[in-house]
Design a protein around this motif. Structure first.
Motif, PDB file in Angstrom:
ATOM      1  N   UNK A  54       5.073  -3.988  -7.254  1.00  0.00           N
ATOM      2  CA  UNK A  54       4.069  -3.234  -6.508  1.00  0.00           C
ATOM      3  C   UNK A  54       4.770  -2.610  -5.306  1.00  0.00           C
ATOM      4  N   UNK A  55       5.002  -1.304  -5.367  1.00  0.00           N
ATOM      5  CA  UNK A  55       5.741  -0.625  -4.314  1.00  0.00           C
ATOM      6  C   UNK A  55       4.844  -0.191  -3.164  1.00  0.00           C
ATOM      7  N   UNK A  56       3.577   0.017  -3.449  1.00  0.00           N
ATOM      8  CA  UNK A  56       2.659   0.534  -2.434  1.00  0.00           C
ATOM      9  C   UNK A  56       1.263   0.099  -2.822  1.00  0.00           C
ATOM     10  N   UNK A  57       0.507  -0.438  -1.875  1.00  0.00           N
ATOM     11  CA  UNK A  57      -0.812  -0.979  -2.218  1.00  0.00           C
ATOM     12  C   UNK A  57      -1.798  -0.793  -1.071  1.00  0.00           C
ATOM     13  N   UNK A  58      -2.533   0.305  -1.111  1.00  0.00           N
ATOM     14  CA  UNK A  58      -3.577   0.544  -0.121  1.00  0.00           C
ATOM     15  C   UNK A  58      -4.890  -0.133  -0.499  1.00  0.00           C
ATOM     16  N   UNK A  59      -5.012  -0.570  -1.749  1.00  0.00           N
ATOM     17  CA  UNK A  59      -6.240  -1.229  -2.198  1.00  0.00           C
ATOM     18  C   UNK A  59      -6.253  -2.715  -1.897  1.00  0.00           C
ATOM     19  N   UNK A  60      -5.120  -3.226  -1.411  1.00  0.00           N
ATOM     20  CA  UNK A  60      -5.009  -4.624  -0.986  1.00  0.00           C
ATOM     21  C   UNK A  60      -5.349  -5.595  -2.120  1.00  0.00           C
ATOM     22  N   UNK A  61      -4.706  -5.400  -3.258  1.00  0.00           N
ATOM     23  CA  UNK A  61      -4.844  -6.336  -4.359  1.00  0.00           C
ATOM     24  C   UNK A  61      -4.219  -7.680  -3.984  1.00  0.00           C
TER      25      UNK A  61
END
Length: 505
Positions: free
Chosen positions: A412-419
């Protein structure tokens, strides 16, 4: 193997590098995720399925959304007797209808047979006859929905058939190998029905949690799931471009139907160049385009909703290119969204899927394995052998048919959804059970798998533009200019009616 090769006796390893190699494999902690419940049509004797060990079957089940085939045709290019066309088509139509596909029993035009040397002519003749028949029956403007093709006995014509059908005639086709078709086996016909259903706009199965809106960070707001991949020609073949493909889910909350686009780019360029583009039009000036933008518009047209969350699975990127791919492709996604509406910035989760690695996992308890002795489907590892600070995990979502199963490595390189790790691992594993072409869970998440299939299909479109000798002359497609001013051959455009269904399955 370590003992056999005697690495610890190698003086170079011990004296020069001061290394010692442990002869025992590392022990790591793992969890096994539960399989999802799959929904089938209520008119079937079995309305749902709880898969065991990564596979199940279609006995007593019907597709959850059967497609409709009103206008179809069949052509036999093999040495099989022309009378076989009737038997094969009758059995296939009966199988499709029994599985919930609404398949008209009679073809639009009579069954055709042709010599393999006349493939292009017979395909064009079928297209012409179909259009004429549809006009005569009051269905002017409607396309031939499906062309069943029994391939020639000698391989080599599949790519040309797909190129002509999908980029020139606008025909969705189902190719069948004559050796397999001649046996008329029930399992083979059942597998064909799975592929035909999604090619005519149906769904084979959906996750029960999706129907009941219980998938975290997917079911709450309109979510689009992308998959991207790039296929490259051989390194010595400098004439051929690389082919990029992006697929996107076109239904919500089911996230089962996917739409695919392919694009050519510079030779062995890994970053997808056509995610977002601006081109000069003589009459309209600067025009925004690109694959992400086109998919976002198609999602809005299909669902009536604007995507409020994006999940992007990217296949085929090595660690050394993570930052470069993330920077360029995230920027393209942002620009594509902004081009549709000022301030439109849905949160994005960017996940890289890796298959080409050397990590193998073996069970310590041989009572807890799949049928081939491998670790169970759903086995996930996110500690010890993973990065200490970054968000990555290994997931073995499939049951290997033979050999040692290879888990997929997700970064996961980028996660704005905050999984949370649990939520993303569960989503990824559950999606692996929705792959359209078989009743098995697959080794990588379907959006990435479909993007791989679509990109590979795009290679056929290029090969059709070149002669067998590899000459770059005589192309009907226009040239294009990529990053750095590199010129490459553009792909033939896929017809709109083909693009709207899962033609790559």
């Amino acid at each position: 193997m370590v003992k056999y090769n005697g690495y610890n006796k190698d003086e170079l390893i011990q004296r020069e590098f001061g290394m010692k190699i442990k002869e025992d494999m590392a022990l790591v902690n793992a969890r096994v995720l539960p399989p999802p419940t799959l929904k089938y049509h209520d008119t079937g004797r079995e309305k749902s399925e709880n898969p065991r060990m990564g596979h199940w079957n279609m006995i007593n089940k019907k597709m959850v959304n059967g497609g409709r085939v009103d206008f179809w045709a069949c052509v036999n290019l093999s040495r099989l007797d022309p009378s076989f066309n009737f038997r094969f088509c009758d059995d296939l139509v009966n199988m499709c209808n029994s599985k919930g596909v609404h398949f008209h029993p009679q073809p639009l035009i009579p069954h055709q047979s042709a010599h393999p040397g006349q493939i292009e002519r017979v395909l064009r003749d079928i297209h012409k006859m179909s259009r004429k028949k549809l006009e005569e029956s009051g269905h002017k403007g409607k396309p031939l929905q499906l062309l069943i093709i029994i391939l020639p006995d000698v391989p080599g014509s599949y790519g040309m058939i797909k190129r002509i059908c999908e980029t020139e005639l606008g025909i969705v086709s189902q190719c069948c190998r004559p050796r397999a078709a001649s046996k008329l086996r029930k399992q083979y016909l059942e597998n064909l029905s799975l592929k035909i259903n999604v090619k005519v706009g149906g769904r084979n199965t959906v996750l029960t949690d999706a129907i009941q809106r219980r998938i975290p960070l997917v079911s709450d707001i309109p979510t689009i799931i992308f998959g991207g991949d790039v296929t490259h020609p051989q390194s010595w073949n400098c004439n051929h471009p690389s082919v990029a493909a992006v697929v996107a889910s076109m239904d919500w909350p089911e996230v089962t139907k996917y739409r695919g686009i392919v694009s050519a780019q510079a030779h062995r360029e890994e970053i997808i160049q056509d995610l977002y583009s601006i081109k000069q039009d003589p009459s309209r000036g600067l025009v925004a385009g690109g694959m992400i933008r086109e998919h976002l518009i198609a999602f809005r047209q299909a669902t009536g909703l604007k995507p409020e969350r994006i999940i992007y699975f990217r296949d085929g990127v090595c660690e050394g290119q993570f930052s470069q791919v993330l920077l360029y492709e995230m920027d393209s996604i942002r620009k594509a969204c902004q081009s549709l509406q000022e301030g439109y910035l849905p949160p994005v989760t960017f996940v890289v899927v890796q298959r080409r690695h050397h990590t193998r996992l073996f069970p310590t308890d041989h009572r807890k394995t799949d049928q081939s002795g491998n670790i169970q489907p759903g086995t996930v590892i996110d500690t010890q052998i993973c990065h200490p600070t970054e968000f990555d995990f290994y997931l073995n979502s499939h049951a290997s048919i033979r050999g040692t199963s290879r888990p997929a490595h997700y970064h996961v390189l980028f996660d704005e959804n905050k999984f949370t790790p649990d939520a993303l691992q569960m989503l990824t594993n559950n999606l692996c059970y929705t792959y359209a072409r078989c009743t098995r869970s697959v080794s990588i998440v379907p959006p990435a798998y479909y993007a791989h299939l679509a990109a590979f299909r795009g290679r056929y479109y290029i090969k059709g533009e070149y002669s067998d000798g590899g000459s770059s002359t005589g192309s009907t497609a226009g040239g294009a200019r990529g990053a750095g001013g590199v010129t490459f051959r553009a792909l033939s455009e896929i017809k709109e009616n083909v693009k709207e269904v899962m033609f790559f399955c």
